[in-house]
Design a protein around this motif. Structure first.
Motif, short mmCIF file in Angstrom:
data_model
loop_
_atom_site.label_atom_id
_atom_site.label_comp_id
_atom_site.label_asym_id
_atom_site.label_seq_id
_atom_site.Cartn_x
_atom_site.Cartn_y
_atom_site.Cartn_z
N GLU C 42 -28.40 -6.28 -33.30
CA GLU C 42 -28.73 -7.35 -33.81
C GLU C 42 -27.87 -8.59 -33.87
N GLY C 46 -23.05 -5.91 -37.80
CA GLY C 46 -22.87 -5.32 -38.84
C GLY C 46 -21.34 -4.79 -37.04
N LYS C 47 -21.59 -5.24 -36.69
CA LYS C 47 -20.70 -4.96 -34.80
C LYS C 47 -19.22 -5.25 -35.39
N GLN C 90 -14.99 -12.76 -30.40
CA GLN C 90 -16.57 -13.66 -28.79
C GLN C 90 -15.04 -15.48 -29.58
N1 LIG Z 1 -16.83 -13.85 -44.00
C1 LIG Z 1 -17.23 -13.09 -44.40
N2 LIG Z 1 -18.15 -13.21 -45.41
C2 LIG Z 1 -18.91 -12.71 -45.59
N3 LIG Z 1 -19.82 -12.08 -45.62
C3 LIG Z 1 -19.88 -12.11 -43.41
C4 LIG Z 1 -18.86 -12.49 -43.02
N4 LIG Z 1 -18.89 -12.16 -42.26
C5 LIG Z 1 -20.12 -11.20 -41.68
N5 LIG Z 1 -20.38 -11.73 -42.75
C6 LIG Z 1 -22.04 -11.14 -43.00
O1 LIG Z 1 -21.91 -9.71 -42.88
C7 LIG Z 1 -23.05 -9.28 -42.16
C8 LIG Z 1 -22.46 -8.57 -40.89
O2 LIG Z 1 -21.70 -9.72 -39.60
P1 LIG Z 1 -20.70 -9.13 -38.55
O3 LIG Z 1 -20.86 -10.36 -38.26
O4 LIG Z 1 -20.28 -7.71 -38.21
O5 LIG Z 1 -22.30 -8.76 -37.43
P2 LIG Z 1 -22.47 -8.74 -36.00
O6 LIG Z 1 -23.16 -7.76 -35.52
O7 LIG Z 1 -21.52 -9.11 -35.21
O8 LIG Z 1 -23.37 -10.19 -35.61
P3 LIG Z 1 -23.24 -11.15 -34.17
O9 LIG Z 1 -24.06 -10.22 -33.54
O10 LIG Z 1 -23.68 -12.20 -34.38
O11 LIG Z 1 -21.87 -11.32 -34.39
C9 LIG Z 1 -23.74 -11.13 -41.82
O12 LIG Z 1 -24.92 -10.42 -42.47
C10 LIG Z 1 -22.96 -11.25 -41.80
O13 LIG Z 1 -23.99 -12.28 -42.74
#
Ligand SMILES: Nc1ncnc2c1ncn2[C@@H]1O[C@H](COP(=O)(O)OP(=O)(O)OP(=O)(O)O)[C@@H](O)[C@H]1O
Ligand SMILES: Nc1ncnc2c1ncn2[C@@H]1O[C@H](COP(=O)(O)OP(=O)(O)OP(=O)(O)O)[C@@H](O)[C@H]1O
Ligand SMILES: [Mg+2]
Ligand SMILES: [Mg+2]
Lengths: 392, 332, 506, 296
Positions: C42, C46-47, C90
């Motif tokens: 989702e 954290g992906k 992305q």
């Molecule tokens: N630069 C950052 N500083 C602080 N927290 C971050 C940062 N980037 C991401 N996060 C946090 O880390 C967690 C994982 O984020 P990530 O971007 O890896 O998710 P994702 O699985 O790629 O989501 P999406 O599907 O929305 O792209 C999230 O809770 C996000 O809020």
């Protein structure tokens, strides 16, 4: 022509007299009247054993409060105020502190007060003689180059303020006087750079004049004309041309005696020294002191003066490679080469008229009056600049 | 990082901590420079820091116009506009004050001077909006243009009959207290405009994002023009107050007003670009400058030592993150 | 570890962001040679974080990484690139003002010494091989998204990468382009490359990948052979609870014309005509959806409707009033509300929540012409925050400090709570997790049921199909098709969006 | 104006434009990387002092130029490092540089030479060419060459593309394999070095010594020129040249209209403003200018 003497020694008096010199905005380092005031005060320190402190207001905004504070403190026997910007502050302060003595240099409040001595200069008188000599020097340079056509002299000035109006009038008067006496046509170049602290601008203004064939440039712009000096030096040594520069206030020949064989004098140092001396000797007298040619307040620096300033420059390390004596020798040669006897005679004659009071210059009370005098002078109407006497 | 519980508390005190740290950095900077150049550092620094507060009336009369200048810089800055044109706005403000005063007497000049300043601010805005001229370019060019134009006007039309180089003087001066009240009132007004009114709201939205501004229903050109004009109003007032509280006249070299715009930028930035910070920052800067005077008088050291201290202070303030790094290292 | 299979091996990865966010709480991950490995999860699972770590862009707080069996400790993407790892974000990593060729050159030359001419030659050769024609001398900013992605892929392949990470590559593509891409990916896999595909679209993962790893809230749920796991179980593993994947609305009762757009022409910032004679109508009480691949003029279209962009020609009627020349705020007063695609437009990031909560309705919170009523504004902000579950420390937080999803909630909440007569919503659920997204969808349906008109532009086709009462397709600045959602299959939509067929067909 | 005089002015404007051009090109490079350095005025002043001091102590032109360039580079580097690692507000930091440089050089003037306005004269010259009989310093030609090189490098070379990438989108640049922090520091250092050369030129070639506040606002003119040029080194040549030329023109105009001396002084400023306003080339500044790049 009579040249201004180097400052000579006077009596050494004891006493713990304390003096504060309050500079114009910008303060020391203008190579012009602020520095000259410091010079006079330093001499008084040595000769008269007074204590001297200096102060430079950051802007005009500080002048009134600063002056009030120092007056109220009562620590100083004399406050020396350098430059016309102090007029207003002094007007506001002087009456409140009748016991405090003030010396105002290079300006007048227009009010006579017992506790204020005012020193003003007749810049026109000195500049007029410089004008004659400048035209004569330019003629020689032109002859040396084998050029024909009108003689061209110019000046690089700072801002359009009353002292510079007076310089302008005097300088142009001298040039026209030369024209009248010799019958040789002189073209006159004058520019206000608008700044007293931008030497690069002084260089480019001077360079523009040199490109138009101007052979002698008079520096009337404080730090800005340092750039003018350099332009003239460059013009000679690297531009393949020939031109000379004239300094002002202090003797500036030592900058480069070969190309700066002459300086006009304006003895701010004498004024500062005199003011201190009056206090030390208990001979204080309020009121206006006019320092003209006759009083040695303005004029042209003689070789003694040249040496005196070269000596100072030498001691502070500003002058390198040459000794003060070298400077004097080179200046002497240069003056010999460029100031021919006929010109010297014309200068002497003019000087005579001035010193004896046969002619007295007008004091322009407004820019309009200044401009109209200049217009008349340009037409050759020398008498337009005179309040008394006339040129036949 | 930071201890979790104290975090929001720390956030609140951070600006204060930062300002304090900057002051200390400035002191250290001044200390080092004076020591290296051979002046007694303890004496120098204590002189610079303390003597400015010796004469409160002096201090205030200098600080008040500077505050206005800082505010003139801040208001457009909050919209993301860099008003270096305060300097020129102050020139015309001072000129208008003196000229109108000579015709009508107090209070009208205090109304017309800001109008004159506003005109310049508006012009800078117009150049930006309609000709795409960066306000930094036009400000720098206009400052010098106005310098010479105002000098010209003084020398040609406004000379004092007695003292030629001076313009006609204003017919009354304001006391330091009156000036302070004016500055406080204007500070409150600016603060109110920025935080309580729709105009201030739009100014801040534009500073955050010009796209968002358009979205929120205003337009960049409108806010640019009003913010620059408002800056001009304050810049014009800065010039007028300089005349009314400090000099009483202007002269052809403009030295009564010269530099007030540039110092205002420093004061505005040291005041953290907030309306309420402008006055304290101006007082601090003025005190340092006065201290610099004392330094020269007493120790014979160049008064420019004060400039070094102001500069180091600004440098320290420019990088609050450095402090955060430092504190996170210290606190673990 | 056997280096042959485990091209990439990450062990016990923990990542705590400087602001304290725990993005990864000890994740293991491995990928082998010659596979397409889907990374499913989702929003916020954290992906991206995991892959940014692999790519050397950020450093893990804890954990070890092995690449081709060797311990890797990349300090920058440059080092990762040198080791054969490339990543397509992305948000593309392309410099808009540089040309395609310059972008590719810049990327390659950071890996090794190479001349621009050589890069150009090899890029041309490769694109020929892939059957792509690339405008090498055009600046990136002039290209449609699909092409930009190809630039990214070219870049990665030319760098000689063995591992290609793609972060949600399909979200910007038409179904047709998605097919294209998958074909290329499969052929690359067959040549032995390892492809890591980040997605939260279960269907895609199922279709294209060989294996799938699922992340949830910073933890790994598991790795599975794709063929051996069903779509519903993937969904359950990913979300952790049963939730409805789609929202269904009631029966629409369309009323009078709310929004009419006639033969509208609009240019973009570069002066290129993007909307070429678009005509559409939205009635009160209905939701009209617009489907289209990003960059086909939908942004310019809605911005023109909202009053943020001038119309070159044509007319816009709002509630019967000719609004073509009206300012944005006048249109707002006519009852129009707009949710922009970009939070940079819809929010002032430097300002706080309260201030942002009244951005489009300042006049409602103004007394005596200019006096902003902050007390009332604060109440309003509190309502939005509560209603839409915006997570924040206090209402005085700057919006900048909120997460992307919470920013989106604030912006959408503000516009929906306004109860606009007409709502133009552009990607209203982007960046929202499924539950919140569904809530937003439900709120839009409620609005419609209360009689509002809604124009919905979205790249989420399922969202469009489930919410719209009528569906339009935009292609190259024109509305090329209009119909009821039931009239469209995904395939047909894809063809329409890709410009392969127009409405006259079928 | 006579033809020969026009040619003279046209040629000598090359000299006067040099400090502004060098500083502008330096600033363009700096800003293209996403860092703004409004401390150029300060760099000009500080490096002019460094040049003067070295020239006086060693008498060597090469050393003097080198120290000035080094001084500029050092200040630029510091500004860049503070901007990158401490995420400074670059505007404030730059203004601080100006104020510190002015103050510290005046204080140094007093403590080194006991002088308040000017250093001793420098006895070094930069080599000059002769163009149609008029002196053109080699550095002036070099400054044009530097502008051309900067233009070419920014447009074509990898390093230029990388710099521009940092100024446009640092995150993408990093992903493209550019070390954004290093690139930005490099750019500010180069920018500082060029301003340093400009300062040396001012002291050695034009003024012939160091004077208090020697740049007298040229750093700000250079800043204006950067925006004027739309961040294009080629147009920066035009801007700097126009300013130099108009300055000379204002001297010429005054000769014929003394009563409007003050007004004539406005020519270079109003002229430049008019050129920008009328030409109206749409300048787009680097998208990430003055924004700190925070990696995580
Ligand atoms: N630069 C950052 N500083 C602080 N927290 C971050 C940062 N980037 C991401 N996060 C946090 O880390 C967690 C994982 O984020 P990530 O971007 O890896 O998710 P994702 O699985 O790629 O989501 P999406 O599907 O929305 O792209 C999230 O809770 C996000 O809020
Ligand atoms: N560069 C950054 N520096 C510091 N904090 C950041 C940065 N970028 C994002 N954050 C913070 O990280 C958190 C998550 O941001 P991000 O937008 O990546 O989350 P997200 O995955 O989109 O969240 P959501 O699930 O709500 O959509 C927020 O608190 C945000 O303020
Ligand atoms: Mg996210
Ligand atoms: Mg992601």
């Amino acid at each position: 022509y009579r040249q201004v003497q180097a400052p000579t020694e006077t009596v050494t008096a004891p006493g713990k007299v304390r003096v504060a010199v309050l500079f114009d905005v910008g303060g020391r380092g203008d190579l012009s009247f602020n520095d000259m005031a410091a010079l006079g005060a330093e001499k008084a320190k040595r000769d008269l054993g007074v204590e001297v402190e200096y102060n430079t207001p950051k802007s005009l905004a500080h002048m009134v409060p600063l002056l009030e504070e120092l007056s109220r403190g009562g620590k100083y026997d004399l406050l020396i105020l350098v430059g016309f910007l102090w007029v207003d502050a002094l007007n506001k302060t002087a009456d409140k502190f009748p016991k405090q003595k003030y010396a105002l240099i290079d300006a007048s409040t227009g009010v006579r007060r017992d506790n204020v001595a005012e020193f003003v200069f007749k810049e026109q008188e000195g500049a007029a003689v410089v004008g004659v000599l400048a035209a004569g020097m330019a003629r020689e340079v032109q002859r040396e180059l084998g050029e024909s056509g009108p003689i061209k002299v110019g000046a690089v000035a700072g801002m359009s303020i009353p002292p510079l109006w007076r310089f302008h009038i005097g300088y142009l008067f001298g040039v026209k006087y030369f024209e009248k006496k010799t019958g040789e046509r002189v073209e006159f170049y004058w520019t206000y750079t608008g700044k007293f602290d931008d030497p690069a601008l002084g260089y480019s203004a001077a360079w523009t004049f040199l490109g138009q064939g101007v052979k002698v440039l008079y520096g009337l712009a404080g730090l800005t004309h340092v750039g003018m000096f350099n332009a003239v030096i460059d013009w000679n040594e690297r531009g393949g041309g020939r031109a000379l520069a004239i300094g002002q206030d202090a003797s500036q020949e030592w900058f480069n005696p070969k190309y700066i064989p002459l300086s006009g004098s304006k003895r701010v140092d004498v004024a500062a020294y005199k003011a201190i001396e009056m206090v030390v000797k208990g001979a204080w007298r309020g009121g206006l002191v006019v320092l003209g040619y006759a009083e040695g307040g303005v004029g042209v620096w003689d070789l003694e003066g040249v040496k005196y300033f070269a000596q100072i420059a030498y001691e502070t390390g500003q002058l390198k490679g040459l000794t003060p004596d070298d400077i004097v020798r080179i200046v002497k040669d240069a003056r010999g080469k460029y100031v021919k006897s006929d010109v010297e005679a014309i200068a002497k004659e003019l000087e005579g008229l001035i010193v004896t009071g046969k002619i007295v210059f007008k004091e322009p009370a407004s820019e309009e009056e200044y401009l109209s005098i200049i217009r008349e002078l340009e037409k050759g109407n020398l008498n337009a600049a005179l309040a008394k006497g006339s040129i036949g | 990082m930071m201890l979790a519980m104290g975090e929001s508390g720390l956030r609140k005190v951070y600006p204060v901590l930062e300002s304090l740290a900057a002051l200390i950095a400035g002191i250290i900077g001044g200390f080092i420079v004076s020591a290296v150049l051979g002046y007694d550092p303890f004496a120098s620094i204590s002189l610079i820091l303390l003597s400015g507060f010796g004469n409160i009336e002096y201090l205030l009369s200098i600080s008040v116009p500077l505050t206005l200048s800082a505010l003139a810089f801040i208001v457009p800055l909050r919209a993301g506009l860099f008003n270096i044109g305060v300097e020129g706005q102050a020139y015309v403000g001072a000129l208008a004050a003196v000229y109108v005063s000579s015709l009508t007497g107090f209070p009208l000049p205090i109304i017309l001077a800001p109008l004159a300043g506003a005109l310049i601010g508006f012009l800078i805005g117009v150049l930006r909006v309609y000709r795409g001229v960066n306000e930094v370019v036009s400000s720098i060019m206009l400052n010098w243009t106005l310098f010479y134009t105002v000098s010209f006007t003084i020398s040609r039309y406004l000379r004092d009959p007695v003292i030629v180089h001076q313009s006609v003087r204003v017919d009354r001066m304001l006391s330091a207290l009156e000036a302070l009240l004016i500055a406080l009132a204007i500070t409150i007004a600016v603060h109110t405009i920025l935080y309580r009114t729709t105009l201030g709201y739009y100014i801040r939205v534009m500073g955050s994002s010009p796209e968002a501004l358009k979205y929120s229903g205003s337009s960049e050109s409108r806010v640019t023009l009003t913010a620059m004009s408002l800056g001009g109003v304050l810049g014009g007032l800065a010039g007028a107050l300089q005349v009314y509280t400090v000099s009483g006249f202007i002269d052809v070299t403009m030295s009564a007003v010269f530099g007030i715009g540039f110092m205002g930028i420093a004061a505005g930035l040291i005041g953290r670009a907030t309306a309420v910070g402008a006055l304290p920052a101006s007082i601090l800067i003025s005190a340092l400058i006065i201290g610099g005077h004392k330094l020269e008088l007493v120790l014979g050291a160049p008064p420019e030592l004060a400039d070094v201290m102001i500069g180091v202070m600004m440098l320290a303030l420019s990088a609050p993150y450095a402090l955060r790094l430092l504190s996170s290292k210290v606190l673990g | 570890m056997s280096s042959r299979e485990h091209v990439v091996l990450m062990k016990g990865i923990v990542k705590v962001y400087p602001d304290g966010t725990q993005a990864l709480k000890g994740v293991d991950f491995e990928a082998s040679e010659g596979e397409i490995h889907a990374l499913l999860g989702e929003n916020g699972a954290g992906k991206t974080t995991l892959m940014r770590i692999l790519y050397g862009e950020i450093r893990p707080t804890k954990g070890e990484i092995y690449v081709f069996g060797e311990k890797a400790d990349f300090k920058s993407p440059r080092e990762a690139l040198r080791s054969g790892i490339a990543m397509v974000y992305q948000q593309f990593s392309l410099i808009p003002s540089l040309t395609v060729a310059e972008n590719i050159y810049l990327a390659l030359s950071s890996v090794r010494r190479i001349s621009p001419a050589e890069v150009r030659a090899r890029a041309e050769e490769l694109s020929r091989k892939l059957g792509w024609s690339m405008p090498f001398d055009y600046p990136i900013e002039s290209l449609p998204v699909g092409l930009r992605q190809r630039v990214e892929v070219l870049k990665a392949l030319l760098a000689g990468s063995k591992v290609l990470i793609l972060d949600e590559p399909t979200s910007v593509l038409t179904p047709l382009e998605v097919e294209e891409l998958f074909k290329v990916l499969k052929s690359l896999r067959d040549e032995g490359m390892t492809i890591i595909l980040i997605t939260h679209k279960i269907r895609e993962a199922k279709r294209v990948s060989d294996r799938v790893t699922i992340l949830r809230r910073g933890l790994k749920v598991g790795t599975f052979k794709t063929a051996e796991i069903s779509e519903p179980s993937l969904a359950r593993l990913m979300i952790g609870e049963e939730i409805e994947l789609t929202v269904k609305g009631g029966i629409p009762k369309p009323g009078a014309q709310a929004l009419v757009v006639e033969k509208l022409k609009v240019k973009d910032d570069m002066g290129v005509l993007r909307v070429k004679e678009a005509t559409l109508t939205v009635k009160y009480g209905e939701i009209v959806g617009i489907a289209g691949v990003q960059g086909n003029g939908q942004r310019e279209l809605v911005e023109a409707i909202a009053g943020l962009r001038p119309a070159i020609a044509g007319r816009i009627l709002i509630d019967g009033v000719d609004a073509t020349r009206l300012t944005a705020s006048k249109r707002g007063k006519l009852g129009l509300s707009y949710i922009p695609e970009s939070k940079l437009v819809g929010l002032a990031l430097e300002m706080n929540i309260v201030e942002n909560s009244i951005m489009t309705l300042l006049s409602r919170f103004t007394r005596r012409l200019v006096d902003v009523d902050w007390g009332k504004a604060r109440d309003n902000a509190g309502d939005i925050v509560r209603d839409f579950g915006v997570v924040c420390r206090s209402l005085d937080d700057t919006v900048k400090s909120l997460s992307g999803g919470n920013q989106q909630k604030l912006m959408v909440g503000r516009e929906i709570r306004r109860r606009p007569k007409i709502l133009v919503a552009h990607e209203p659920t982007q960046g929202l997790d499924v539950a919140t997204a569904n809530m937003v969808r439900r709120r839009m349906l409620n609005l419609r049921d209360e009689g509002s008109a809604i124009l919905l532009v979205s790249s989420d086709l399922e969202e469009l199909l489930s919410l719209s009462d009528r569906l339009l397709v935009i292609y190259d600045g024109r509305i090329v098709s209009e119909g009821r959602p039931e009239d469209y299959t995904l395939e047909k939509l894809g063809l329409l969006m890709g410009g392969v067929i127009d409405a006259s067909y079928g | 104006m006579e033809l020969s005089f026009s040619i003279f002015i046209a040629i000598s404007s090359l000299t006067f434009m040099t400090p502004i051009l060098l500083a502008s090109v330096g600033e363009i490079i700096t800003e293209k990387s996403g860092v703004v350095n409004i401390g150029i005025e300060g760099i000009l002043i500080a490096s002019a002092l460094a040049a003067a001091l070295t020239a006086i102590v060693t008498g060597s032109l090469t050393l003097s130029l080198a120290t000035a360039v080094l001084t500029g580079a050092l200040i630029g580097f510091t500004h860049g490092a503070i901007a990158v690692y401490f995420r400074s507000d670059q505007i404030i930091a730059g203004l601080a540089v100006n104020i510190i440089a002015y103050g510290a050089t005046v204080v140094s003037l007093a403590s080194i030479w006991g002088a308040h306005g000017a250093s001793p004269r420098l006895e070094v010259y930069t080599p000059a060419l002769n163009v149609l009989g008029y002196k053109v310093p080699f550095i002036s030609l070099a400054s044009i060459l530097i502008a051309l090189i900067a233009w070419y490098a920014l447009k074509k070379l990898r390093v230029g593309l990388a710099l521009r990438a940092c100024g446009e989108d640092p995150r993408a640049a990093e992903a493209l394999g550019v070390n954004v922090n290093m690139a930005r520091i490099l750019a500010t250092t180069i920018g500082g070095a060029l301003a340093g050369l400009a300062g040396a030129f001012l002291a050695i070639e034009i003024v012939g010594q160091f004077t208090r506040g020697i740049a007298a606002g040229r750093g700000f003119i250079a800043l204006a020129n950067v925006a004027f040029s739309g961040w294009n080194p080629l147009l920066a040549i035009v801007g700097a040249y126009a300013f130099g030329f108009l300055e000379a023109l204002s001297v010429y105009v005054q000769q014929h209209a003394l009563e409007y001396a003050y007004i004539a002084k406005t020519i270079p400023y109003l002229g430049t403003l008019a050129i920008v306003a009328l030409a109206g080339w749409k300048a787009r500044m680097p998208r990430s200018l003055a924004k700190p790049y925070i990696k995580e």
